[in-house]
Scaffold this active site. Structure first.
Site, PDB file in Angstrom:
ATOM      1  CG  HIS A 229     -27.748  -0.975  -0.887  1.00 58.40           C
ATOM      2  ND1 HIS A 229     -26.865  -1.518  -1.780  1.00 58.40           N
ATOM      3  CD2 HIS A 229     -27.075  -0.432   0.238  1.00 58.40           C
ATOM      4  CE1 HIS A 229     -25.655  -1.636  -0.989  1.00 58.40           C
ATOM      5  NE2 HIS A 229     -25.607  -0.891   0.115  1.00 58.40           N
TER       6      HIS A 229
ATOM      7  CG  ASP B 245     -21.476  -1.736  -0.622  1.00 58.75           C
ATOM      8  OD1 ASP B 245     -20.901  -1.395   0.468  1.00 58.75           O
ATOM      9  OD2 ASP B 245     -22.805  -2.317  -0.422  1.00 58.75           O
TER      10      ASP B 245
HETATM   11  C1  NGQ Z   1     -21.803  -0.095   5.638  1.00 51.76           C
HETATM   12  N1  NGQ Z   1     -22.755  -1.527   4.049  1.00 51.76           N
HETATM   13  O1  NGQ Z   1     -21.937   1.103   6.120  1.00 51.76           O
HETATM   14  O2  NGQ Z   1     -20.799  -0.384   5.513  1.00 51.76           O
HETATM   15  C2  NGQ Z   1     -22.940  -0.550   5.450  1.00 51.76           C
HETATM   16  C3  NGQ Z   1     -23.477  -1.552   6.752  1.00 51.76           C
HETATM   17  C4  NGQ Z   1     -25.225  -0.487   7.975  1.00 51.76           C
HETATM   18  C5  NGQ Z   1     -23.751  -1.948   3.435  1.00 51.76           C
HETATM   19  N2  NGQ Z   1     -24.938  -1.077   3.653  1.00 51.76           N
HETATM   20  C6  NGQ Z   1     -23.829  -0.844   7.911  1.00 51.76           C
HETATM   21  N3  NGQ Z   1     -23.594  -2.724   2.573  1.00 51.76           N
HETATM   22  O3  NGQ Z   1     -25.764  -0.397   7.057  1.00 51.76           O
HETATM   23  O4  NGQ Z   1     -25.646  -0.122   9.056  1.00 51.76           O
HETATM   24 ZN    ZN Z   2     -22.364   0.844   1.708  1.00 52.02          ZN
END
Ligand code: NGQ
Ligand code: ZN
Length: 456
Positions: free
Chosen positions: A269, A320
């Site tokens: 990101h 993702d």
């Molecule tokens: C994840 N997803 O680990 O699935 C993360 C969300 C977080 C993205 N960053 C959870 N898109 O970052 O705390």
């Molecule tokens: Zn992720």
């Protein structure tokens, strides 16, 4: 003439399209020769041949959630409310279900032109919070799905110990993710037994929220050299604020102040960056792991692509949360986000490459390959025989000069133009279908039915 050969009327090589290219590979699935040639007798032919894309960021289990979180709640919805739903979903899912979902996802990724995936895997523990007898149980199930579908994988076991900056304790709903540095090194050790041309194993500190810099240093010290390292960073303004409150540093600045970040790293990101941070990432050679469809879906923001590229920054793309399984959609959204915010056109180009589709595909190949730590991303001797054959019968490609193929692929319509896909010298998609499609689909349907029962 060996049967491990394909003649391409047009092949996309690192410096662009070439006419008349003979590709040959060995039993291990590595390209042995890529050279200009007439069409040899008895060798299969294809019109347009190009390297498969690397999907540099995946949480496979979230594929079963895509489309299920698009309903407004009582309070304003955000990344953080989506995350609560995702945590609920992750609570009961079994290793077998993870594998079934991953197989479906990877077959879709392959059909759309991804031939490698970097799996950022963090559901390690059983629902009761204990490690399975094999610490890598869930990761091994997801790696099985990759092997079964044929997609090349970089498995990245995720270090996840805290719920926020300053070592805030995990919340109960994060119990299945809990992992210490020792746990992660043990999981990596178990996975390493399966390392080979199809599977690389790296490390992923989840984020600066979930892992401390002290832990990141310890994990790096225990990691075999030259393995890929991925981390989520600066995805949301909320995270930037938490980082500033905790350390008086923005996340990227904080990471670079404490850890040596080099070309092994992929910063996933990296949406919210100061000018200094943009320069620091570009200078370090780390890959920016951009996931435009998920970043749009979660309301993250827009990556500062133009200044990053101007400083030689390297990027790749990933799906993702899997609201899309197509590299075309990631690349298209990457450019469109820039156009919408800048109110200009044709932004992702370089002085040498003025065609946006060509620039995007080739740059994402290079960055994706770097982030994967595997010999992929290019049709060249020594690289994996991972390639796509486009559907020359599709009206979009009729009579098209190679120079216009990538712009058409990336920017024209929503039909999938990928017809056949080879990974490691093996055809895994033929005529738009994965070779194990019926079995994969049946297992996925069964898994969705089980998960729905759980929900009701
Ligand atoms: C994840 N997803 O680990 O699935 C993360 C969300 C977080 C993205 N960053 C959870 N898109 O970052 O705390
Ligand atoms: Zn992720």
């Amino acid at each position: 003439m060996t049967s491990k050969a394909l003649f391409a009327h047009s092949a996309l090589l690192a410096d662009g399209w070439h006419e008349g290219v003979l590709l040959q590979w060995d039993d291990a699935g590595n390209l042995t020769s890529v050279q200009a040639s007439e069409a040899p007798q008895g060798v299969p032919q294809a019109r347009f041949v190009m390297p498969g894309m690397v999907n540099l960021h995946s949480h496979a289990f979230q594929r079963a959630l895509s489309g299920m979180t698009e309903q407004a709640g009582d309070s304003p919805d955000s990344f953080w409310t989506w995350r609560d739903l995702m945590y609920r979903f992750a609570r009961r899912i079994t290793p077998e279900q993870m594998s079934a979902i991953a197989a479906q996802l990877y077959s879709e990724c392959l059909r759309h032109g991804y031939t490698s995936v970097c799996e950022f895997h963090y559901v390690h523990r059983a629902p009761d919070g204990n490690l399975y007898a094999r610490a890598a149980e869930t990761a091994l199930h997801v790696a099985d799905a990759a092997r079964y579908t044929g997609i090349g994988m970089t498995m990245l076991p995720v270090l996840y110990s805290y719920s926020g900056f300053g070592e805030a304790p995990l919340k109960p709903e994060q119990g299945r993710f809990r992992s210490s540095v020792d746990d992660i090194l043990r999981i990596i050790g178990e996975l390493d037994a399966q390392r080979g041309p199809q599977l690389e194993v790296g490390l992923a500190p989840h984020s600066l929220r979930a892992a401390s810099v002290q832990q990141i240093r310890e994990a790096l010290a225990g990691l075999p050299v030259q393995r890929p390292v991925h981390i989520h960073i600066a995805e949301q303004q909320g995270e930037v604020k938490q980082s500033l409150d905790f350390s008086a540093r923005r996340p990227v600045q904080y990471l670079y102040d404490h850890v040596e970040v080099d070309q092994r790293w992929c910063l996933v990101h990296a949406t919210h960056l100061s000018e200094d941070e943009i320069s620091a990432i570009a200078r370090s050679g780390a890959v920016a792991g951009l996931c435009p469809t998920t970043e749009a879906n979660l309301g993250d923001g827009i990556f500062p692509l133009e200044p990053f590229l101007a400083q030689g920054g390297v990027f790749g793309v990933g799906s993702d949360s899997h609201v899309s399984q197509s590299p075309v959609e990631e690349l298209r959204w990457l450019e469109y986000g820039q156009r919408l915010s800048q109110q200009r056109r044709n932004i992702a180009v370089s002085p040498k490459q003025r065609k946006v589709g060509d620039f995007l595909w080739q740059a994402a190949l290079r960055g994706g390959a770097q982030a994967s730590g595997r010999p992929v991303g290019e049709l060249a001797p020594g690289k994996r025989a991972d390639l796509l054959v486009l559907d020359e019968q599709h009206p979009n490609l009729h009579g098209l000069a190679p120079a216009d193929v990538l712009s058409t692929l990336v920017f024209s319509g929503n039909d999938n133009l990928v017809r056949d896909v080879m990974v490691g010298g093996r055809w895994v998609v033929r005529d738009r279908e994965h070779v194990a499609q019926p079995a994969i689909a049946a297992r996925f349907r069964q898994t969705l039915a089980e998960l729905r029962e759980l929900r009701s």
